[in-house]
Design a protein around this motif. Structure first.
Motif, PDB file in Angstrom:
ATOM      1  N   LEU A  28     -21.287  10.471   0.255  1.00 52.09           N
ATOM      2  CA  LEU A  28     -20.575  11.669   0.714  1.00 52.09           C
ATOM      3  C   LEU A  28     -19.059  11.499   0.583  1.00 52.09           C
ATOM      4  N   TYR A  37     -16.827  18.377  -2.316  1.00 57.09           N
ATOM      5  CA  TYR A  37     -16.665  19.021  -1.014  1.00 57.09           C
ATOM      6  C   TYR A  37     -15.166  19.135  -0.767  1.00 57.09           C
ATOM      7  N   LEU A  43     -20.597  20.582   6.551  1.00 62.19           N
ATOM      8  CA  LEU A  43     -21.639  19.667   6.112  1.00 62.19           C
ATOM      9  C   LEU A  43     -22.735  19.608   7.175  1.00 62.19           C
ATOM     10  N   LEU A  48     -28.249  18.082   4.571  1.00 59.50           N
ATOM     11  CA  LEU A  48     -27.955  16.834   3.868  1.00 59.50           C
ATOM     12  C   LEU A  48     -29.140  15.876   3.961  1.00 59.50           C
ATOM     13  N   THR A  59     -28.370  10.759   8.747  1.00 58.41           N
ATOM     14  CA  THR A  59     -27.313  11.659   8.298  1.00 58.41           C
ATOM     15  C   THR A  59     -26.230  11.806   9.357  1.00 58.41           C
TER      16      THR A  59
END
Length: 89
Positions: A28, A37, A43, A48, A59
Motif C-alpha cells: 500500500l 492512491y 482506503l 482492501l 488490513t
C-alpha cells in the motif's frame, strides 16, 4: 502479483518472513508513493482485505502502521483511513 498470503518455501534464501500486515503495508505504501492512491482517497479496510485476500484484522493493522508513519489519517469512529501523504512534502 501473488497473494500476500502466499508462503515461501523454507529453503528459499530470498524469502520474506515478515508478517502479512507488514507485507500489505509495504504494498500500500508503494501505491501511495507511486500516485495510485492520492491525497484524500479513502482506503476501506474491508475492500482492501477482499482485494488482497487477507483478513480485515490484517488490513487494519497494515493501515494503522501506515497511519503511524503519516501516510494515512486515523479514522474517526467507524470511518475509513484517508491518504494524507504527498510527494515532496
Amino acid at each position: 502479483m501473488a497473494d500476500i498470503s502466499d508462503l515461501p518455501m523454507l529453503h528459499d534464501i530470498d524469502a520474506d518472513y515478515s508478517p502479512q500486515y507488514v507485507k500489505l503495508a509495504r504494498v500500500l505504501r508503494g501505491k501511495i508513493e507511486s500516485g495510485h492512491y492520492r491525497w484524500g482517497d479513502s482506503l476501506p479496510a474491508a475492500e482492501l482485505a477482499d482485494q488482497y485476500k487477507v483478513s480485515v484484522r490484517v488490513t487494519c493493522n497494515a493501515l494503522a502502521m501506515l497511519a503511524a508513519n503519516r501516510y494515512l489519517s486515523r479514522p474517526r469512529a467507524f470511518g475509513s483511513y484517508a491518504v494524507i501523504w504527498q510527494a515532496g512534502a
